[in-house]
Scaffold this active site. Structure first.
Site: not given
Length: 370
Positions: A188, A272, A352
């Site tokens: 993340d 991501e 996170d």
């Protein structure tokens, strides 16, 4: 067996005579690029409404300008040919609607040129490299290029502080076996520290730029007080450039080591697919995003995993990794100020870390589909 490319970057120490030829080549490459671009721009403005006619236009080559500008013959012709190839790529990207119209090159931007290996014109020898028009140039070769790798091209560049570097592109054949995916990790993105992984570990990026910010600001203030173009101004400009280059090298070194560590320990890494440009333009995020070099990190991670037959999985940027409970799957709104994720199922952990676990789960799901 598939063909692979690998780049090696080394410091060059040219003589004053060689520096003169290098700068002459920089100038000629820039001149030819801008000349060709000006003609293409003019043609485009005339025929932009007729795409078929535009496609049939034969664009000029560097050879056209050598007749009018004799001094172009003094530099490496392959460097000029590569200027044309670079313009062709930029022009084609524009027509595919995924890039802006090519811009003219300026002296203020990075100075570089690329040449290719033809009939042994480039050779690595003991402490030196033979280059077209430059002959033998002193090189600091801190690592060996394996004998089975064939040198294809060389890009010579100069930094703002006046250092010269050579990037050697080598080609080799390697059979890459796709690794069975056993160990997966989710990352993340973290504004503070680069990333948090699904094991709860943080990258702990040292914030090199922030560390140097005060010193850099002080040197930049000194630069602003000096007369532009003077000898003292140039000395101070180099001091500022050296600080900026040091930060860039520290960042790059850290990202190489961190990406290698992940590529060695895991078979697949899930991240991501973030819009870093948009994030950097957001309020107060510009310096933080630029400092940790997430884009550079992911590109390093991609090729390091690929070399070993491993995978980088990109999760859709709209996937609610932050809003989802990693234990029960409940999705709820989370404000930016909330640093701890709390759920009605009694889960309580770092925001996170929770996101990284969700990214890992989604990555595993996508790998199963693939």
């Amino acid at each position: 067996m598939t063909k692979q490319n690998k780049a090696y970057k080394f410091r060059l120490y040219p003589t004053d005579e060689q520096k003169l030829m290098i700068h002459k080549t920089f100038g000629c490459v820039r001149f030819v690029y801008n000349k060709m671009l000006a003609e293409r721009k003019e043609t485009y403005e005339l025929l932009k409404d007729d795409k078929d006619a535009l496609k049939k236009v034969k664009h000029p080559t560097p050879a056209k300008y050598k007749k009018e500008y004799e001094w172009l013959k003094e530099v490496d012709s392959l460097a000029l040919a590569n200027a044309q190839l670079n313009l062709d790529k930029a022009y084609q990207a524009f027509f595919k609607r995924n890039a802006k119209f090519p811009k003219f090159k300026s002296k203020r931007h990075k100075q570089s040129y690329t040449t290719n290996v033809v009939n042994g014109n480039i050779q690595l020898l003991d402490g030196h490299i033979k280059l077209p028009k430059l002959k033998m140039v002193k090189i600091k070769q801190h690592r060996t290029i394996p004998s089975e790798q064939k040198i294809k091209s060389c890009t010579l560049s100069m930094t703002a502080s006046g250092k010269y570097y050579l990037s050697i592109l080598a080609e080799y054949e390697k059979e890459i076996e796709t690794k069975a995916i056993k160990k997966v990790v989710g990352l993340d993105f973290a504004m503070d520290g680069l990333f948090v992984d699904s094991e709860g570990e943080k990258a702990n990026y040292p914030k090199f730029y922030r560390q140097m910010l005060e010193k850099l600001a002080k040197e930049q203030r000194k630069l602003s007080r000096k007369k532009k173009g003077s000898s003292n101004w140039n000395k101070q400009r180099i001091r500022v450039a050296k600080i900026q280059e040091k930060v860039a090298y520290q960042r790059k070194n850290f990202l190489h080591h961190k990406s290698k560590e992940l590529a060695t320990n895991y078979d697949a890494v899930a991240i991501e697919d973030l819009d870093m440009k948009g994030m950097s333009q957001a309020l107060k995020f510009g310096k933080s995003v630029a400092d940790n070099g997430w884009g550079m990190f992911t590109s390093f991670l991609l090729y390091k995993l690929k070399e070993q037959g491993k995978q980088l999985v990109k999760i859709d940027k709209w996937f609610p990794s932050t809003k989802t409970c990693s234990y029960c799957g409940l999705v709820r709104e989370v404000t930016l100020s909330e640093r701890t994720y709390q759920c009605s199922c009694s889960l309580k952990l770092d925001r996170d870390y929770n996101s990284a676990i969700n990214i890992k789960k989604e990555g595993i799901r996508l790998l199963a589909i693939a």
